[in-house]
Design a protein around this motif. Sequence first.
Motif, PDB file in Angstrom:
ATOM      1  N   UNK B  95       0.905  -0.985   0.027  1.00  0.00           N
ATOM      2  CA  UNK B  95      -0.092  -0.217   0.030  1.00  0.00           C
ATOM      3  C   UNK B  95       0.905   1.327  -0.067  1.00  0.00           C
ATOM      4  N   UNK B  96       1.823   1.253   0.709  1.00  0.00           N
ATOM      5  CA  UNK B  96       2.806   2.390   0.732  1.00  0.00           C
ATOM      6  C   UNK B  96       3.425   2.641  -0.599  1.00  0.00           C
ATOM      7  N   UNK B  97       3.802   1.625  -1.187  1.00  0.00           N
ATOM      8  CA  UNK B  97       4.700   1.919  -2.453  1.00  0.00           C
ATOM      9  C   UNK B  97       3.714   2.190  -3.676  1.00  0.00           C
ATOM     10  N   UNK B  98       2.275   1.747  -3.318  1.00  0.00           N
ATOM     11  CA  UNK B  98       1.294   2.106  -4.532  1.00  0.00           C
ATOM     12  C   UNK B  98       1.214   3.712  -4.321  1.00  0.00           C
ATOM     13  N   UNK B  99       1.003   4.124  -3.170  1.00  0.00           N
ATOM     14  CA  UNK B  99       0.993   5.700  -2.896  1.00  0.00           C
ATOM     15  C   UNK B  99       2.095   6.446  -3.100  1.00  0.00           C
ATOM     16  N   UNK B 100       3.159   5.800  -2.436  1.00  0.00           N
ATOM     17  CA  UNK B 100       4.691   6.860  -2.480  1.00  0.00           C
ATOM     18  C   UNK B 100       4.986   6.691  -3.910  1.00  0.00           C
ATOM     19  N   UNK B 101       4.782   5.810  -4.679  1.00  0.00           N
ATOM     20  CA  UNK B 101       5.173   5.952  -6.107  1.00  0.00           C
ATOM     21  C   UNK B 101       4.303   7.180  -6.888  1.00  0.00           C
ATOM     22  N   UNK B 102       3.121   7.311  -6.217  1.00  0.00           N
ATOM     23  CA  UNK B 102       2.440   8.255  -7.270  1.00  0.00           C
ATOM     24  C   UNK B 102       1.217   7.661  -8.056  1.00  0.00           C
ATOM     25  N   UNK B 103       1.451   6.250  -8.058  1.00  0.00           N
ATOM     26  CA  UNK B 103       0.246   5.719  -9.065  1.00  0.00           C
ATOM     27  C   UNK B 103      -1.156   5.925  -8.499  1.00  0.00           C
ATOM     28  N   UNK B 104      -1.354   5.848  -7.314  1.00  0.00           N
ATOM     29  CA  UNK B 104      -2.703   5.808  -6.494  1.00  0.00           C
ATOM     30  C   UNK B 104      -2.580   7.027  -5.430  1.00  0.00           C
ATOM     31  N   UNK B 105      -3.844   7.488  -5.239  1.00  0.00           N
ATOM     32  CA  UNK B 105      -3.885   8.681  -4.087  1.00  0.00           C
ATOM     33  C   UNK B 105      -4.299   7.795  -2.758  1.00  0.00           C
ATOM     34  N   UNK B 106      -5.174   6.803  -3.118  1.00  0.00           N
ATOM     35  CA  UNK B 106      -5.883   6.156  -1.730  1.00  0.00           C
ATOM     36  C   UNK B 106      -6.122   4.688  -2.140  1.00  0.00           C
ATOM     37  N   UNK B 107      -5.519   4.024  -1.068  1.00  0.00           N
ATOM     38  CA  UNK B 107      -5.710   2.626  -1.399  1.00  0.00           C
ATOM     39  C   UNK B 107      -6.076   1.907   0.054  1.00  0.00           C
ATOM     40  N   UNK B 108      -6.936   0.919  -0.057  1.00  0.00           N
ATOM     41  CA  UNK B 108      -7.335   0.225   0.889  1.00  0.00           C
ATOM     42  C   UNK B 108      -6.554  -1.190   0.910  1.00  0.00           C
ATOM     43  N   UNK B 109      -6.209  -1.332   2.278  1.00  0.00           N
ATOM     44  CA  UNK B 109      -5.381  -2.537   2.348  1.00  0.00           C
ATOM     45  C   UNK B 109      -6.223  -3.300   3.293  1.00  0.00           C
ATOM     46  N   UNK B 110      -6.584  -4.830   2.979  1.00  0.00           N
ATOM     47  CA  UNK B 110      -7.356  -5.837   3.726  1.00  0.00           C
ATOM     48  C   UNK B 110      -6.729  -6.880   4.132  1.00  0.00           C
ATOM     49  N   UNK B 111      -6.559  -7.576   5.112  1.00  0.00           N
ATOM     50  CA  UNK B 111      -6.049  -8.789   5.499  1.00  0.00           C
ATOM     51  C   UNK B 111      -6.991  -9.795   6.201  1.00  0.00           C
ATOM     52  N   UNK B 112      -7.144 -10.722   5.759  1.00  0.00           N
ATOM     53  CA  UNK B 112      -8.230 -11.741   6.342  1.00  0.00           C
ATOM     54  C   UNK B 112      -7.580 -13.141   6.654  1.00  0.00           C
ATOM     55  N   UNK B 113      -8.091 -13.750   7.499  1.00  0.00           N
ATOM     56  CA  UNK B 113      -7.818 -15.323   7.683  1.00  0.00           C
ATOM     57  C   UNK B 113      -8.867 -16.182   8.506  1.00  0.00           C
ATOM     58  N   UNK B 114      -9.376 -17.159   7.801  1.00  0.00           N
ATOM     59  CA  UNK B 114     -10.399 -18.060   8.685  1.00  0.00           C
ATOM     60  C   UNK B 114      -9.662 -19.497   8.711  1.00  0.00           C
ATOM     61  N   UNK B 115      -9.023 -19.625   9.671  1.00  0.00           N
ATOM     62  CA  UNK B 115      -8.217 -20.851   9.897  1.00  0.00           C
ATOM     63  C   UNK B 115      -9.132 -21.968  10.474  1.00  0.00           C
ATOM     64  N   UNK B 116     -10.270 -21.621  10.957  1.00  0.00           N
ATOM     65  CA  UNK B 116     -11.068 -22.708  11.594  1.00  0.00           C
ATOM     66  C   UNK B 116     -11.751 -23.678  10.557  1.00  0.00           C
ATOM     67  N   UNK B 117     -11.542 -23.140   9.183  1.00  0.00           N
ATOM     68  CA  UNK B 117     -12.173 -24.004   8.174  1.00  0.00           C
ATOM     69  C   UNK B 117     -11.586 -25.328   7.761  1.00  0.00           C
ATOM     70  N   UNK B 118     -10.181 -25.136   8.258  1.00  0.00           N
ATOM     71  CA  UNK B 118      -9.372 -26.199   7.812  1.00  0.00           C
ATOM     72  C   UNK B 118      -9.225 -27.324   8.857  1.00  0.00           C
ATOM     73  N   UNK B 119      -9.710 -28.576   8.407  1.00  0.00           N
ATOM     74  CA  UNK B 119      -9.748 -29.698   9.173  1.00  0.00           C
ATOM     75  C   UNK B 119      -8.786 -30.768   8.677  1.00  0.00           C
ATOM     76  N   UNK B 120      -8.483 -31.832   9.560  1.00  0.00           N
ATOM     77  CA  UNK B 120      -8.710 -31.881  10.936  1.00  0.00           C
ATOM     78  C   UNK B 120      -8.008 -30.819  11.954  1.00  0.00           C
TER      79      UNK B 120
END
Lengths: 150, 389, 161
Positions: B95-120
């Motif tokens: 996200x930092x280099x997307x913005x600092x490079x001047x390519x984008x003005x505003x970026x949304x950075x999302x992180x997700x994990x759902x580990x409980x789906x993984x069985x056993x």
Amino acid sequence: MKELKNHNDKLTFFSGNIPLESLYTVGIAGDKFFQSLKNIGALLSSKCSRCNYVYVPCRLFCERCFDELKEYKELEPVGAVYSFSEVNIERDGSPVKTPVQAALIKINGADSLFYHRLNVKKPKIGMKVKAVLEKYRKGSINDIRYFEEI
Amino acid sequence: MKGKAAIVSAGITKFVRRAKETPKELAWYAAKMALDNAGLSLDEVDAVIHGTAPDAFDGVHQKAEYLSDASGAFNKPYIRCYVGGGTGVMAPIYGWYYVASGIFDTVLVVCEEKMSSCRPHPQAAFLTIFDHTTERPLGPNLLWIFALEMNRYMQVNKIKLEDIAMVSVKNKSNAKNHPSALLGSEVTLKDIMESEVLAWPVHRLMVSPISDGAAAIIITNEEKAKKITDKPVWIQGAGWCLDTAFWTGRDLCYPQYVEYAAKMAYKMAGIKNPAKEISIAEPYDPFAYKELHHLEGLQLAPKGKAAELLMDGHFDKNGNLPSSPSGGLLGVGNPIAAAGMMKVCELFWQLRHEASGRQVPGNPKRGVAQAWGDLMQVGTVIVTGVDKP
Amino acid sequence: MKNLRGTGLKEKDFEREFTVYYKPQLEYRWDTGLAIGKFLEGLRDGKLFGKKCNKCKRILFPPRAFCERCFVDTDEWIEVKDTGTINTYSLCYITWDMKQLKDPQIPAVIEIDGSSGGFLHIAKIDPKQIKIGMKVQAIWKRAGERTGSITDIKYFVAGEE
């Protein structure tokens, strides 16, 4: 877990597996959808109050506006074929016993398309169809057996 | 880079052992909260980055594509960031280099994990990090490599197990004040030492819990940041580094790759003496010893001496250099990519004096967050602060 | 920050929640490659081979076709000893799927004599006696039982100091 010893005499390969299984929850909106399907045989939709797009199955949020969807509405499982295909081979390439008619169905009152099976003589785009439901439903997409011609 | 980039908003879910929500719903909670806190609509976001670890956790192949709608990527430039456990800090770096490079003005950075789906057990997803021919036939599990690294670290530096256990005591206590926390509680040294030995020297309460959750931030350029907030948190430096994947061929007692990553970030931030110039640290703590190991790699403690500083209270919430005031992965939980992002969010809240019960005293000016992963050899480091770089 | 979202379920809640179960069929055939293929032949013959990088002079063990530091092809095959030193170890009381073990498995990184590296293997040493720095010796399967696998070495026991 399988022991990894199934290699050939020339030792050029090793065989093995990744012992994964998944158990998915249907989620907050999914729970509402499957309650509705199981209990009254309806397809629950949710509508975006900002852009008026109607999603079926219902979703928690609008991907276009990012708003939470709060207008839930039960739709009759009736619509028109948007597109279809007849699938004649299994995933491993062998022929299927009965061809599967995969279809995208535009449910009356919804904007998104609904993916399911057909059971009709000759599928056609635009054909009016309705869902045939299982008698004992457990809250699964297979509670709908298929869609048939009206 | 010439361009400036600032974090202007953050969002997070509760971290839970098994979420009822789908991965999409979790990601949307966090992304929506970040947008709402910034007063932005999705239209004002130019690009989206999603950080998420192995597909096998959520059980969805190409899961960033699956998560794209929930991350706000509808009809936008979108990319996945994935460097194992290091993802949660690397995604904000994207996200930092997307913005600092001047390519984008505003970026949304999302992180997700759902580990409980993984069985056993989510460990299944990790089995193939071991070499399929020379290691997997021995029946390894993930705990082995951490236990081996921890034992080596203790032996070389003559560190007592009890001192390492104090990281768990500290972090679980800090987490009591984190609204996302899964395991915030007052536990004693005795509780930790008497918890089940999983793979000696690793005890159960020295391991972060498997969790489901999501976290998000918004990064903008200077002009947009001014319009959104009068308290932007600037990204002052970023660094990342990968050591050899032949993990048995290097000395496990010191994370050299974290040092290289940290030095890259410090140089960018103009930091000469990190131990003096950094007010808050959020090092990656999936295991108790890792926090100490990483504090050394981050140059915030001399080699082999982090445990001594810990015992002196140096890293307490009220100490000279609070470490994991969030409660860390040991206290808040460890939904892999979201956990690293949680650390970046914590710096954001701390530097804005918005961390309520977790707030460190004084007037913190600058923090460092770090994540770690792959086969114990990736280090990702970000330095954020209240002063414009 | 007060009303964070996220709904925690207990394991028993899965009995009444709507869920979908899926078990993918993930079967693989991994090629052993140039270096490890020959390493496995050595194991079948009861020998351990490393491969030398003439640039950095390291004897890479297990052998590799290339040196990741110098980024060149590795050079000659070198037979190394089946003795070594424990670099680090763990006493593991749990399997990957969290089943408990009464007697611990003892994974160890073992620095093989005559090589520049260590490798992962299993030690069979009294948990009270095992130490970092201890000399160890490979215990092999018998000639007819060896198949060309890392498990052709059954485990390592305490060696002569």
